[in-house]
Design a protein around this motif. Structure first.
Motif, PDB file in Angstrom:
ATOM      1  N   LYS B  15     -40.532 -36.959   0.810  1.00 15.74           N
ATOM      2  CA  LYS B  15     -40.701 -36.677  -0.624  1.00 15.74           C
ATOM      3  C   LYS B  15     -40.623 -37.961  -1.446  1.00 15.74           C
ATOM      4  O   LYS B  15     -41.407 -38.200  -2.355  1.00 15.74           O
ATOM      5  CB  LYS B  15     -39.533 -35.827  -1.156  1.00 15.74           C
ATOM      6  CG  LYS B  15     -39.334 -34.504  -0.627  1.00 15.74           C
ATOM      7  CD  LYS B  15     -37.961 -34.025  -1.186  1.00 15.74           C
ATOM      8  CE  LYS B  15     -37.531 -32.771  -0.496  1.00 15.74           C
ATOM      9  NZ  LYS B  15     -36.184 -32.338  -0.935  1.00 15.74           N
ATOM     10  N   VAL B  16     -39.576 -38.745  -1.132  1.00 13.13           N
ATOM     11  CA  VAL B  16     -39.320 -39.958  -1.918  1.00 13.13           C
ATOM     12  C   VAL B  16     -40.414 -40.990  -1.658  1.00 13.13           C
ATOM     13  O   VAL B  16     -40.946 -41.606  -2.593  1.00 13.13           O
ATOM     14  CB  VAL B  16     -37.925 -40.535  -1.590  1.00 13.13           C
ATOM     15  CG1 VAL B  16     -37.687 -41.818  -2.383  1.00 13.13           C
ATOM     16  CG2 VAL B  16     -36.839 -39.511  -1.892  1.00 13.13           C
ATOM     17  N   ARG B  17     -40.780 -41.153  -0.373  1.00 15.15           N
ATOM     18  CA  ARG B  17     -41.853 -42.111  -0.050  1.00 15.15           C
ATOM     19  C   ARG B  17     -43.172 -41.686  -0.690  1.00 15.15           C
ATOM     20  O   ARG B  17     -43.968 -42.517  -1.137  1.00 15.15           O
ATOM     21  CB  ARG B  17     -42.002 -42.234   1.476  1.00 15.15           C
ATOM     22  CG  ARG B  17     -40.975 -43.190   2.092  1.00 15.15           C
ATOM     23  CD  ARG B  17     -41.071 -43.226   3.604  1.00 15.15           C
ATOM     24  NE  ARG B  17     -40.250 -42.167   4.186  1.00 15.15           N
ATOM     25  CZ  ARG B  17     -40.684 -41.233   5.030  1.00 15.15           C
ATOM     26  NH1 ARG B  17     -41.957 -41.216   5.408  1.00 15.15           N
ATOM     27  NH2 ARG B  17     -39.858 -40.323   5.497  1.00 15.15           N
ATOM     28  N   LEU B  18     -43.405 -40.365  -0.726  1.00 12.25           N
ATOM     29  CA  LEU B  18     -44.636 -39.856  -1.348  1.00 12.25           C
ATOM     30  C   LEU B  18     -44.663 -40.192  -2.845  1.00 12.25           C
ATOM     31  O   LEU B  18     -45.674 -40.698  -3.359  1.00 12.25           O
ATOM     32  CB  LEU B  18     -44.736 -38.341  -1.119  1.00 12.25           C
ATOM     33  CG  LEU B  18     -45.883 -37.604  -1.817  1.00 12.25           C
ATOM     34  CD1 LEU B  18     -47.235 -38.230  -1.497  1.00 12.25           C
ATOM     35  CD2 LEU B  18     -45.884 -36.121  -1.404  1.00 12.25           C
ATOM     36  N   LEU B  19     -43.553 -39.947  -3.540  1.00 14.12           N
ATOM     37  CA  LEU B  19     -43.540 -40.253  -4.979  1.00 14.12           C
ATOM     38  C   LEU B  19     -43.690 -41.758  -5.211  1.00 14.12           C
ATOM     39  O   LEU B  19     -44.442 -42.180  -6.099  1.00 14.12           O
ATOM     40  CB  LEU B  19     -42.250 -39.744  -5.640  1.00 14.12           C
ATOM     41  CG  LEU B  19     -42.153 -40.051  -7.145  1.00 14.12           C
ATOM     42  CD1 LEU B  19     -43.310 -39.427  -7.931  1.00 14.12           C
ATOM     43  CD2 LEU B  19     -40.813 -39.573  -7.716  1.00 14.12           C
ATOM     44  N   LEU B  20     -43.001 -42.568  -4.408  1.00 15.13           N
ATOM     45  CA  LEU B  20     -43.130 -44.023  -4.555  1.00 15.13           C
ATOM     46  C   LEU B  20     -44.583 -44.448  -4.351  1.00 15.13           C
ATOM     47  O   LEU B  20     -45.100 -45.315  -5.071  1.00 15.13           O
ATOM     48  CB  LEU B  20     -42.216 -44.740  -3.553  1.00 15.13           C
ATOM     49  CG  LEU B  20     -40.713 -44.697  -3.871  1.00 15.13           C
ATOM     50  CD1 LEU B  20     -39.880 -45.047  -2.634  1.00 15.13           C
ATOM     51  CD2 LEU B  20     -40.373 -45.655  -5.014  1.00 15.13           C
ATOM     52  N   ALA B  21     -45.262 -43.816  -3.379  1.00 10.74           N
ATOM     53  CA  ALA B  21     -46.671 -44.140  -3.114  1.00 10.74           C
ATOM     54  C   ALA B  21     -47.553 -43.711  -4.290  1.00 10.74           C
ATOM     55  O   ALA B  21     -48.433 -44.454  -4.735  1.00 10.74           O
ATOM     56  CB  ALA B  21     -47.131 -43.463  -1.824  1.00 10.74           C
ATOM     57  N   LEU B  22     -47.316 -42.511  -4.818  1.00 11.08           N
ATOM     58  CA  LEU B  22     -48.117 -42.009  -5.936  1.00 11.08           C
ATOM     59  C   LEU B  22     -47.910 -42.870  -7.184  1.00 11.08           C
ATOM     60  O   LEU B  22     -48.825 -43.031  -8.002  1.00 11.08           O
ATOM     61  CB  LEU B  22     -47.753 -40.549  -6.242  1.00 11.08           C
ATOM     62  CG  LEU B  22     -48.080 -39.524  -5.148  1.00 11.08           C
ATOM     63  CD1 LEU B  22     -47.531 -38.150  -5.528  1.00 11.08           C
ATOM     64  CD2 LEU B  22     -49.578 -39.433  -4.870  1.00 11.08           C
ATOM     65  N   LEU B  23     -46.696 -43.416  -7.324  1.00 11.56           N
ATOM     66  CA  LEU B  23     -46.388 -44.273  -8.473  1.00 11.56           C
ATOM     67  C   LEU B  23     -46.807 -45.722  -8.224  1.00 11.56           C
ATOM     68  O   LEU B  23     -46.741 -46.552  -9.134  1.00 11.56           O
ATOM     69  CB  LEU B  23     -44.889 -44.229  -8.795  1.00 11.56           C
ATOM     70  CG  LEU B  23     -44.317 -42.906  -9.307  1.00 11.56           C
ATOM     71  CD1 LEU B  23     -42.794 -42.970  -9.385  1.00 11.56           C
ATOM     72  CD2 LEU B  23     -44.898 -42.553 -10.671  1.00 11.56           C
ATOM     73  N   TYR B  73     -34.958 -39.460 -10.774  1.00 13.12           N
ATOM     74  CA  TYR B  73     -34.667 -40.815 -11.260  1.00 13.12           C
ATOM     75  C   TYR B  73     -35.940 -41.654 -11.301  1.00 13.12           C
ATOM     76  O   TYR B  73     -36.227 -42.329 -12.294  1.00 13.12           O
ATOM     77  CB  TYR B  73     -33.623 -41.462 -10.346  1.00 13.12           C
ATOM     78  CG  TYR B  73     -33.261 -42.872 -10.731  1.00 13.12           C
ATOM     79  CD1 TYR B  73     -32.490 -43.130 -11.856  1.00 13.12           C
ATOM     80  CD2 TYR B  73     -33.702 -43.954  -9.971  1.00 13.12           C
ATOM     81  CE1 TYR B  73     -32.158 -44.420 -12.217  1.00 13.12           C
ATOM     82  CE2 TYR B  73     -33.374 -45.251 -10.318  1.00 13.12           C
ATOM     83  CZ  TYR B  73     -32.607 -45.494 -11.443  1.00 13.12           C
ATOM     84  OH  TYR B  73     -32.279 -46.779 -11.797  1.00 13.12           O
ATOM     85  N   LEU B  74     -36.728 -41.591 -10.215  1.00 16.27           N
ATOM     86  CA  LEU B  74     -37.951 -42.403 -10.143  1.00 16.27           C
ATOM     87  C   LEU B  74     -39.049 -41.878 -11.063  1.00 16.27           C
ATOM     88  O   LEU B  74     -39.883 -42.640 -11.552  1.00 16.27           O
ATOM     89  CB  LEU B  74     -38.473 -42.429  -8.697  1.00 16.27           C
ATOM     90  CG  LEU B  74     -37.596 -43.157  -7.676  1.00 16.27           C
ATOM     91  CD1 LEU B  74     -38.123 -42.903  -6.267  1.00 16.27           C
ATOM     92  CD2 LEU B  74     -37.547 -44.659  -7.968  1.00 16.27           C
ATOM     93  N   ALA B  75     -39.049 -40.569 -11.293  1.00 16.90           N
ATOM     94  CA  ALA B  75     -40.133 -39.952 -12.078  1.00 16.90           C
ATOM     95  C   ALA B  75     -39.885 -40.018 -13.582  1.00 16.90           C
ATOM     96  O   ALA B  75     -40.802 -39.768 -14.371  1.00 16.90           O
ATOM     97  CB  ALA B  75     -40.312 -38.493 -11.654  1.00 16.90           C
ATOM     98  N   GLU B  76     -38.666 -40.332 -13.972  1.00 22.20           N
ATOM     99  CA  GLU B  76     -38.337 -40.376 -15.415  1.00 22.20           C
ATOM    100  C   GLU B  76     -39.319 -41.292 -16.151  1.00 22.20           C
ATOM    101  O   GLU B  76     -39.592 -42.412 -15.712  1.00 22.20           O
ATOM    102  CB  GLU B  76     -36.901 -40.877 -15.599  1.00 22.20           C
ATOM    103  CG  GLU B  76     -36.362 -40.756 -17.002  1.00 22.20           C
ATOM    104  CD  GLU B  76     -36.161 -39.310 -17.464  1.00 22.20           C
ATOM    105  OE1 GLU B  76     -36.903 -38.871 -18.356  1.00 22.20           O
ATOM    106  OE2 GLU B  76     -35.259 -38.632 -16.913  1.00 22.20           O
ATOM    107  N   GLY B  77     -39.897 -40.780 -17.224  1.00 18.17           N
ATOM    108  CA  GLY B  77     -40.848 -41.581 -17.996  1.00 18.17           C
ATOM    109  C   GLY B  77     -42.282 -41.501 -17.477  1.00 18.17           C
ATOM    110  O   GLY B  77     -43.174 -42.145 -18.030  1.00 18.17           O
TER     111      GLY B  77
END
Lengths: 203, 203
Positions: B15-23, B73-77
């Protein structure tokens, strides 16, 4: 006015009632019998397809399930949910930890002790939940040894979410002897202006 | 730079790696062997006293455990965490539901199928987890029948958190035949720019 669909025996429900009390917010309480299948009938499933209390219903009818999501929604803009990004994330971290590591052990042990016939097989499963419940209380006690509150310098949604089932852990056979910092923290939550206790168990 | 303490087999890590990749965010990946007790040794417990990956470590050394807290935390903003209070609360509601109703069934069934000797006793427990896993997928499928995304009109942390273990549910014996809306939603997540898939299981 807000409506809270709830059951007084539930710690997940108590968390929300506690925060509403601390915030001094008015709400209408609609009680459901979780033991007779009431939350699995169509009228309730229209509020929450997952068939569980608590559910917060807004004045316009929109519904929000999941106790910890409700806490965050109600706490937004108050000191119970810090603005600072890392402190906010730490609060969320405790809330997710509560639902995965604390509630399924501390709350489920309590439920089994009150509601289920204690067969030999279930006694083994109960002992496992109690051991994991103790591990959860130990982790909190260790954390609170050097701190007054779970996150930062004041009470947050993390303290509120973790208070309810921790305060009645002995009802599931999980005693708090040997967790002095935890005991002091419980008293700190109980001293917050507006505090309300868990209702006595009627099961 | 951010450091992610992780294990490639974990959907909570994915999940976390996916969000980091999408961002499109850079990070350092530090892998831990969750099967040999590595996350229960003192060096890891100093990062997360709960002994679990993933843990996000900031450049200044501060650590944040719990996959769904890390996502927020990573998705904030960003668009992955809506500003509008009710939409934000709905995202959190799905994240808490994921950790209580989905992960302990869909992910745990997968773990048992890969890692544990299948005794007669365990087969009974596995069947219960699989049944609850199906109930979780059915609830998502029903919800997605009338919607493209779990909350609002675009991908959020709710979709990311629920994608990872749903995409490999069959590895735990939970097939997705009969959940057409769920299958279309998985494809929608996979079409997001920057998407990365779960790593193949090496257990």
């Amino acid at each position: 006015m807000l409506t809270l669909h709830d059951c007084l025996e539930s710690g997940n429900g108590h968390k929300v009632r506690l925060l509403l009390a601390l915030l001094g917010r008015d709400f209408r309480l609609e009680l459901h019998d979780i033991h007779s299948g009431g939350t699995h009938r169509p009228a309730f499933l229209a509020l929450n397809p997952n068939g569980k209390i608590p559910v917060l219903q807004l004045e316009d009818g929109r519904c929000l399930p999941e106790s910890n999501a409700i806490l965050c929604y109600l706490a937004e803009g108050t000191a119970f949910l810090p603005e600072e990004p890392f402190a906010r994330a730490q609060c969320l971290s405790w809330l997710f930890w509560e639902q995965y590591n604390h509630e399924p052990n501390v709350a489920v042990a309590r439920f089994w002790c009150h509601h289920l016939e204690m067969t030999a097989e279930r006694r083994v499963l109960l002992a496992k939940r109690q051991a994991k419940g103790h591990a959860a209380l130990k982790l909190m006690d260790d954390h609170l040894t050097a701190r007054d509150w779970l996150v930062g310098d004041g009470a947050t949604v993390a303290d509120i979410a973790l208070y309810s089932y921790t305060s009645v852990s002995a009802e599931g056979g999980i005693k708090r002897d040997g967790y002095p910092a935890l005991t002091q923290w419980l008293a700190r939550v109980e001293a917050l202006p507006g505090f309300i206790a868990m209702a006595p168990w009627n099961g």
